[in-house]
Write a protein that holds these residues in place. Sequence first.
Motif, short mmCIF file in Angstrom:
data_model
loop_
_atom_site.label_atom_id
_atom_site.label_comp_id
_atom_site.label_asym_id
_atom_site.label_seq_id
_atom_site.Cartn_x
_atom_site.Cartn_y
_atom_site.Cartn_z
N VAL A 68 0.84 -1.20 0.00
CA VAL A 68 0.00 0.00 0.00
C VAL A 68 0.88 1.25 0.00
CG1 VAL A 68 -1.63 1.34 1.39
CG2 VAL A 68 -2.00 -1.10 1.04
N LEU A 69 1.92 1.28 0.81
CA LEU A 69 2.80 2.44 0.87
C LEU A 69 3.56 2.64 -0.44
CD1 LEU A 69 4.20 2.22 4.49
CD2 LEU A 69 2.62 3.91 3.57
N MET A 70 3.99 1.54 -1.08
CA MET A 70 4.68 1.68 -2.37
C MET A 70 3.73 2.22 -3.43
SD MET A 70 7.41 -1.47 -2.65
CE MET A 70 6.17 -2.71 -2.80
N ALA A 71 2.48 1.74 -3.44
CA ALA A 71 1.49 2.24 -4.40
C ALA A 71 1.22 3.72 -4.16
CB ALA A 71 0.21 1.43 -4.31
N LEU A 72 1.11 4.10 -2.89
CA LEU A 72 0.89 5.52 -2.57
C LEU A 72 2.06 6.36 -3.04
CD1 LEU A 72 -0.86 7.63 -1.11
CD2 LEU A 72 0.40 7.08 0.96
N TRP A 73 3.28 5.86 -2.87
CA TRP A 73 4.46 6.58 -3.32
C TRP A 73 4.45 6.77 -4.84
CZ3 TRP A 73 8.55 5.36 -6.55
CH2 TRP A 73 9.59 6.27 -6.56
N VAL A 74 4.08 5.72 -5.56
CA VAL A 74 4.03 5.80 -7.03
C VAL A 74 2.97 6.82 -7.46
CG1 VAL A 74 3.41 4.53 -9.13
CG2 VAL A 74 4.92 3.50 -7.46
N ILE A 75 1.82 6.79 -6.81
CA ILE A 75 0.75 7.73 -7.16
C ILE A 75 1.20 9.17 -6.90
CG2 ILE A 75 -1.56 8.53 -6.47
CD1 ILE A 75 -2.24 5.54 -6.00
N LEU A 76 1.81 9.41 -5.76
CA LEU A 76 2.27 10.76 -5.45
C LEU A 76 3.37 11.20 -6.40
CD1 LEU A 76 2.24 10.68 -1.54
CD2 LEU A 76 0.65 11.88 -3.07
N ALA A 77 4.25 10.29 -6.78
CA ALA A 77 5.31 10.63 -7.73
C ALA A 77 4.73 10.99 -9.10
CB ALA A 77 6.31 9.47 -7.85
N LEU A 78 3.72 10.25 -9.53
CA LEU A 78 3.08 10.55 -10.83
C LEU A 78 2.31 11.86 -10.77
CD1 LEU A 78 1.84 7.01 -11.89
CD2 LEU A 78 3.77 8.31 -12.83
N LEU A 79 1.68 12.15 -9.64
CA LEU A 79 0.93 13.41 -9.52
C LEU A 79 1.89 14.60 -9.49
CD1 LEU A 79 -1.82 12.56 -6.89
CD2 LEU A 79 -2.12 13.01 -9.33
N ARG A 80 3.06 14.42 -8.94
CA ARG A 80 4.03 15.52 -8.89
C ARG A 80 4.55 15.87 -10.29
NH1 ARG A 80 9.59 16.23 -5.59
NH2 ARG A 80 9.74 18.43 -6.02
N ARG A 81 4.64 14.87 -11.16
CA ARG A 81 5.09 15.12 -12.52
C ARG A 81 4.08 15.90 -13.34
NH1 ARG A 81 8.12 10.05 -15.28
NH2 ARG A 81 10.05 10.27 -14.13
N ALA A 82 2.80 15.70 -13.04
CA ALA A 82 1.74 16.35 -13.85
C ALA A 82 1.64 17.82 -13.58
CB ALA A 82 0.40 15.69 -13.51
#
Length: 82
Positions: A68-82
């Motif tokens: 769950v924490l890794m998925a959250l990290w990936v989502i936040l990383a993708l949102l930061r790029r946008a």
Amino acid sequence: MRGELLIMVGIAMIIIGFMLVFLGTIIMSFSHPSESDVEAGGVIMIGPIPIVFGTKKGATLAMILAIVLMALWVILALLRRA
């Protein structure tokens, strides 16, 4: 400024984690003094490789939380790029 804020949030999370473990131990020792059933587990992430340890139930819970924490990290990383 953002880096300092992240460091302070990280330190606060570590302190809160220690307090929760401490309080949980005290509460469990007073509520069930004669029982000695311990479930524990943990995950150490070395890059993308997880090292899981603990009892079966504890390790399973730790792995689920790590995913769950890794998925959250990936989502936040993708949102930061946008």
